[in-house]
Scaffold this active site. Sequence first.
Site, PDB file in Angstrom:
ATOM      1  N   ASN A  16       0.871  -1.249  -0.091  1.00 52.81           N
ATOM      2  CA  ASN A  16      -0.132  -0.319  -0.084  1.00 52.81           C
ATOM      3  C   ASN A  16       1.291   1.384   0.302  1.00 52.81           C
ATOM      4  O   ASN A  16      -0.251   2.290   0.289  1.00 52.81           O
ATOM      5  CB  ASN A  16      -0.959  -0.060   1.298  1.00 52.81           C
TER       6      ASN A  16
ATOM      7  N   CYS B 103     -15.976  -3.911  -5.332  1.00 54.88           N
ATOM      8  CA  CYS B 103     -15.001  -4.364  -5.299  1.00 54.88           C
ATOM      9  C   CYS B 103     -15.168  -5.112  -3.486  1.00 54.88           C
ATOM     10  O   CYS B 103     -16.657  -5.204  -3.396  1.00 54.88           O
ATOM     11  CB  CYS B 103     -13.609  -4.424  -4.722  1.00 54.88           C
TER      12      CYS B 103
ATOM     13  N   ASP C  48      -7.591  -4.667   8.097  1.00 56.58           N
ATOM     14  CA  ASP C  48      -6.471  -5.811   7.531  1.00 56.58           C
ATOM     15  C   ASP C  48      -6.073  -7.114   8.417  1.00 56.58           C
ATOM     16  O   ASP C  48      -6.076  -7.889   8.211  1.00 56.58           O
ATOM     17  CB  ASP C  48      -5.319  -5.133   6.447  1.00 56.58           C
TER      18      ASP C  48
END
Length: 443
Positions: free
Chosen positions: A23, A116, A307
């Site tokens: 990222n 998504c 995450d």
Amino acid sequence: MDKFIITGGIPLKGEISVAGAKNVALKILVASLLTDEEMVVRNVPLIRDVDLMLDVLSVLGVKCLRENHTIRVTHNHIHNAKVPLDVAARLRTSSMVLGPLLARYGEATTPNPGGCRLGARPIDRHINALKEMGADIQYHSDDGYFYAKAKELHGAAIRFPKNTHTGTETLLLAAVLARGRTILENAAEEVEIDDLIACLTQMGANIRRTAPRTIVIEGVQTLHGTEYSIMADRNEEVTFAIAGVVTGGDVIVKNSSRHNLGAFLDAYRHAGGAFEEIDATTTRYVRDGQLKATNIVTAPYPGFMTDWQAPWAVLMTQTRGTSTIHETVFESRFSYVSELKKMGADVEFFDPKVKSPEVFYNFNWADRVPGYHQGIIIHGPTTLHNAVLEIDDLRAGATLVLAALSAPGESVIHGVEQVDRGYEKIEERLRALGARIQRIKEE
Ligand code: EPU
């Protein structure tokens, strides 16, 4: 389409090194659009999302040379300001080219990257903020593209209505070359953003964090090329730490960045997880007795990262008692639950009581699809058993790999390309720890 065959129940032991942060890598590649000079980006992970970003740059006319973990962006002569649908559909961050393209070329056409698997994932906060800088952006619902134009981007005082990680970065990438001063308030604080800021600063940008959630950018005329080595991926470290513990192993993580894992290490300590600080960048994660159930609530930085909650769920299946996970950043990040249940995990959904969900949650509550749940309850400990599993998104994929590594017997995991998006050659690296994991090519 590949699958993994994993024979679990083997304690993982040995050393593993954390790769560069996905990222950050993606955003620094976008930042290379801000200069005509050569950029040398080091410590870039060899992952599918980076390949896709190189495809995006290539269609725009940018030449990149790759040598192992170094990417040289050599010839930055844009001949096209339109990102094709097929590339954008596979990479959400492709929309971040809006900032540099508008700032330098006055136009950009990119597809709406939404849709998504973590929920709707709109980019309304990015678009509205760019409009405040003078961009004219029209969304055409017939083809799904944003058509953006700006004679000149100017500085603006922008307050994000809610936290947005890539939104903050998109605005940074636009504001560094805009005329005048931009103030971003309620800006995201993720450490990956600070790594991008460090790179932009080396390129000649003038950026200051004047308060934890305030960033001030003084636009400059031009930026120059630079050489930058990106930070270690904190999601990888959490994955490897949990891999060690759930297999009853002893894993030494090199290139570790404990200072970026505060909320994880707090929860991990609370759960009875053990770690040893070998040196500043080396950490040993081991299992030390019975683990205890620990509740977590995900949050933007400096909170417990969204995450991390999926791999955390595997850890919690191994703890004594009842634990909860409350996901507050994305509205749909529990695709792994059905798969863990196939392995015998005792997990159920629940709806946490929240006073003002439209304020409390990071996603747009009003647009939430009915039927989503924001919480799960896990009862443990459970010895997971093998199963045939299907991966739905990147972090869920790593989670199922962890679960299969801890479960005696042979598991089959389909949809491995999701893991390849964010983890470099994960099977080879896990094999070096003693894991029995094989990749089978599927037609
Ligand atoms: N949101 C909106 N409108 C916007 C922007 C965001 O509704 O304009 C919503 C999102 O749908 C989400 C929430 O706000 O529900 C937070 O989104 P944010 O913009 O902060 O997340 P992101 O930028 O899309 C990045 C990372 C994610 C990471 C989150 C949180 C990248 C490429 N992605 O996503 O990483 O989970 O920030 O830190 O940097 C991953 O690596 O697997 C991953 C998903």
